[in-house]
Write a protein that holds these residues in place. Structure first.
Motif, short mmCIF file in Angstrom:
data_model
loop_
_atom_site.label_atom_id
_atom_site.label_comp_id
_atom_site.label_asym_id
_atom_site.label_seq_id
_atom_site.Cartn_x
_atom_site.Cartn_y
_atom_site.Cartn_z
N LYS A 24 57.09 52.21 47.46
CA LYS A 24 57.03 51.55 48.77
C LYS A 24 58.46 51.24 49.23
CE LYS A 24 52.78 49.30 47.24
NZ LYS A 24 52.13 48.01 46.98
N THR A 25 58.79 51.70 50.44
CA THR A 25 60.12 51.47 51.00
C THR A 25 60.00 51.23 52.50
OG1 THR A 25 61.07 52.99 49.36
CG2 THR A 25 62.46 52.37 51.24
N ASP A 26 60.54 50.10 52.97
CA ASP A 26 60.57 49.80 54.40
C ASP A 26 59.20 49.91 55.05
OD1 ASP A 26 63.33 49.41 54.23
OD2 ASP A 26 63.75 51.54 54.62
N GLY A 27 58.20 49.37 54.39
CA GLY A 27 56.87 49.35 54.96
C GLY A 27 56.12 50.67 54.89
N ARG A 28 56.68 51.67 54.21
CA ARG A 28 56.03 52.97 54.06
C ARG A 28 55.79 53.24 52.57
NH1 ARG A 28 54.71 54.16 59.27
NH2 ARG A 28 54.37 56.33 58.63
N ALA A 29 54.85 54.15 52.29
CA ALA A 29 54.52 54.45 50.90
C ALA A 29 54.45 55.95 50.69
CB ALA A 29 53.18 53.81 50.52
N ARG A 30 54.90 56.39 49.52
CA ARG A 30 54.82 57.80 49.12
C ARG A 30 54.42 57.86 47.65
NH1 ARG A 30 59.35 57.32 52.24
NH2 ARG A 30 59.56 58.71 54.04
N LEU A 31 53.97 59.04 47.25
CA LEU A 31 53.68 59.27 45.85
C LEU A 31 54.77 60.12 45.22
CD1 LEU A 31 49.86 60.05 45.59
CD2 LEU A 31 51.06 58.03 44.81
N GLN A 32 55.12 59.80 43.99
CA GLN A 32 56.03 60.62 43.20
C GLN A 32 55.42 60.84 41.83
OE1 GLN A 32 59.86 58.79 42.97
NE2 GLN A 32 60.33 59.07 45.14
N PHE A 33 55.82 61.92 41.19
CA PHE A 33 55.39 62.14 39.82
C PHE A 33 56.27 61.33 38.89
CE2 PHE A 33 53.47 66.41 40.99
CZ PHE A 33 52.18 65.96 40.80
N GLY A 34 55.62 60.67 37.90
CA GLY A 34 56.36 59.98 36.86
C GLY A 34 56.39 60.82 35.61
N ARG A 35 56.69 60.21 34.49
CA ARG A 35 56.74 60.91 33.20
C ARG A 35 55.72 60.30 32.27
NH1 ARG A 35 61.13 64.14 32.27
NH2 ARG A 35 62.75 64.12 33.85
N ASP A 36 55.08 61.18 31.48
CA ASP A 36 54.12 60.65 30.52
C ASP A 36 54.86 60.22 29.25
OD1 ASP A 36 54.71 62.88 29.01
OD2 ASP A 36 52.91 63.99 29.59
N VAL A 37 54.11 59.70 28.29
CA VAL A 37 54.75 59.16 27.09
C VAL A 37 55.43 60.22 26.25
CG1 VAL A 37 53.20 57.19 26.92
CG2 VAL A 37 52.53 59.35 25.87
N SER A 38 55.09 61.50 26.48
CA SER A 38 55.74 62.55 25.72
C SER A 38 57.09 62.92 26.32
CB SER A 38 54.85 63.80 25.68
OG SER A 38 54.71 64.37 26.97
N GLY A 39 57.38 62.39 27.52
CA GLY A 39 58.66 62.66 28.16
C GLY A 39 58.63 63.81 29.12
N ALA A 40 57.52 64.53 29.23
CA ALA A 40 57.42 65.66 30.15
C ALA A 40 56.90 65.19 31.49
CB ALA A 40 56.48 66.73 29.58
N THR A 41 57.50 65.68 32.57
CA THR A 41 57.08 65.28 33.90
C THR A 41 55.72 65.89 34.23
OG1 THR A 41 59.35 65.15 34.64
CG2 THR A 41 57.67 65.30 36.35
N GLY A 42 54.78 65.01 34.56
CA GLY A 42 53.49 65.47 35.06
C GLY A 42 52.65 66.24 34.07
N GLY A 43 52.76 66.03 32.76
CA GLY A 43 51.94 66.78 31.81
C GLY A 43 51.55 65.93 30.63
N GLY A 44 50.97 66.57 29.62
CA GLY A 44 50.62 65.85 28.40
C GLY A 44 49.31 65.12 28.50
N ASP A 45 49.08 64.22 27.54
CA ASP A 45 47.81 63.51 27.46
C ASP A 45 48.01 62.00 27.59
OD1 ASP A 45 46.35 65.87 27.03
OD2 ASP A 45 46.97 65.86 24.92
N SER A 46 48.99 61.60 28.38
CA SER A 46 49.27 60.18 28.53
C SER A 46 48.07 59.44 29.08
CB SER A 46 50.46 60.01 29.49
OG SER A 46 50.60 58.65 29.84
N THR A 47 47.85 58.23 28.60
CA THR A 47 46.79 57.40 29.14
C THR A 47 47.33 56.10 29.72
OG1 THR A 47 46.44 56.39 26.97
CG2 THR A 47 45.10 58.32 27.53
N LYS A 48 48.61 55.74 29.44
CA LYS A 48 49.12 54.48 29.94
C LYS A 48 50.64 54.54 29.98
CE LYS A 48 48.57 49.51 29.45
NZ LYS A 48 47.95 48.41 28.71
N LEU A 49 51.21 54.01 31.07
CA LEU A 49 52.66 53.98 31.20
C LEU A 49 53.22 52.57 31.16
CD1 LEU A 49 53.85 56.53 33.88
CD2 LEU A 49 54.34 56.49 31.45
N SER A 50 52.52 51.66 31.82
CA SER A 50 53.04 50.30 31.96
C SER A 50 51.86 49.37 32.12
CB SER A 50 53.94 50.21 33.20
OG SER A 50 53.16 50.29 34.37
N PRO A 51 52.09 48.05 32.09
CA PRO A 51 50.97 47.13 32.27
C PRO A 51 50.25 47.30 33.59
CG PRO A 51 52.88 45.99 31.36
CD PRO A 51 53.33 47.36 31.75
#
Length: 386
Positions: free
Chosen positions: A112-139
């Motif tokens: 969220k920036t200046d009242g607008r929102a966008r989506l970005q890809f994060g990284r899973d627990v394996s360190g690969a962008t947008g892949g793997g079998d991650s189930t949780k990143l943060s609280p």
């Protein structure tokens, strides 16, 4: 290296609104073309993002894509209107070039920036962008069922039968269709596996037939216009021995009842089973304003609730399309204003209380599934664009 399987994200395949509806590899992106309007919307949104005010109240900061997710459901997680999936995709077209190819394990991060929102890809627990079998990143990751806070997926059995069973005729065409004249051993009712005998003009080499009861008229609840004839579906029957001859030498056609929704009886009419219609389409709001009424509840019910079928007094001639998402309105009550000496009767405003999904369209009527509803739906209730 294990190949990731893409999710089927944007279509209804004549039997299902959302969800992973087939076993094994999911359908490829090429089966679901992106319309020019959807691409244009996504490109426009990509330039500025989505206003924060359009986000769902409980939109998470991050979400891990799981097998079985769909863009409809994910849109319900992030946006107030789940059918506005092009805007979710448009939040980040640089990374999400094809919305049909979002994979399990990819992490979606809401920025969220200046009242607008966008989506970005994060990284899973394996360190690969947008892949793997991650189930949780943060609280703040939410990886629970997508049905929580969104329009729930529609089980296949709720609408698949209606695609060929719900029939509306412009005229009572079944009057001249082949008819069942008798059952074996003079039975009154016929169930699955029973033998039936019929007379009439059968289609050459056609062996599978639908069985219908006498059609009844559908009338507009406001104008009383005749909209068509709804033929109640009874079941199916297969021709096992063709008939022939004329007059006293006529031999009736022999059929075996193969499926029953209700027991077959003499006088029921026969119509060929058409090819299965598995047309793909995308949930979307009507392009033009819509204001219509519920004609009836499918079947014998007086009222309808969630996951039931209703008939609408708008059809192809009115611009209705498969995939249209509509809002249901409950008529405001008439109350007496006791705060003045006049004690006038006034009508309270209509209140929105549900959502419809149109899955079958005829010339002057349509069939819709009630996706969500707060109060019982009855004939005469109003619907509009969402």
């Amino acid at each position: 290296m294990t190949q990731r399987r893409p999710l089927g994200l944007t279509t209804i395949s004549a039997a299902l609104l959302v969800g992973a509806f087939c076993a094994g590899p999911l359908l490829a992106a090429g089966n679901y073309p992106i319309t020019p309007e959807q691409r244009q919307t996504a490109q426009q949104v990509a330039q500025t993002g989505v206003p924060v005010s359009e986000l769902a109240a409980n939109a998470p900061d991050t979400y891990v894509v799981k097998a079985g997710d769909t863009l409809w459901a994910i849109s319900g997680v992030f946006l107030k209107s789940p059918w506005r999936w092009p805007e979710l995709w448009g939040m980040n077209t640089d990374q999400v070039r094809n919305p049909h190819l979002i994979y399990p394990g990819q992490v979606l991060m809401l920025v969220k920036t200046d009242g607008r929102a966008r989506l970005q890809f994060g990284r899973d627990v394996s360190g690969a962008t947008g892949g793997g079998d991650s189930t949780k990143l943060s609280p703040r990751v939410r990886s629970t069922s997508l049905a929580d806070g969104s329009i729930a997926p529609i089980p296949q059995h709720l609408i698949e039968p209606f695609l060929n069973e719900a029939v509306v005729l412009n005229t009572n065409e079944l009057e001249t269709a082949p008819r069942i004249v008798s059952a074996q051993e003079n039975r009154v009712w016929m169930a699955r596996g029973d033998i039936a005998y019929a007379r009439g003009n059968f289609v050459p080499n056609q062996t599978e037939y639908r069985v219908f009861r006498e059609p009844h008229p559908l009338r507009d609840p406001v104008t009383k216009e005749l909209l068509g004839f709804e033929a109640p579906y009874v079941g199916t029957a297969d021709v096992t021995r063709p008939g022939g001859g004329t007059g006293r030498d006529e031999v009736p056609t022999t059929l075996t009842v193969t499926l029953v929704r209700q027991e077959v009886q003499s006088g029921d009419r026969l119509a060929p089973v058409p090819p299965r219609d598995y047309k793909s389409y995308v949930p979307h709001a009507p392009a033009q304003p819509v204001d219509g009424r519920i004609v009836s509840v499918y079947g014998d019910a007086i009222t309808a609730g969630q996951n039931q079928i209703v008939v609408l007094n708008r059809g192809a001639r009115d611009g209705m399309e498969r995939g249209h998402v509509l809002a249901l309105w409950h008529a405001g009550r008439v109350v007496r204003d006791t705060t003045t000496s006049k004690r006038e009767d006034i009508r309270l405003p209509d209140e929105r209380h549900g959502v419809l999904f149109v899955f079958q369209v005829f010339d002057r009527v349509s069939y819709a599934l009630i996706l969500s509803v707060q109060e019982p739906v009855v004939a005469g209730d109003r619907f509009t664009q969402p």
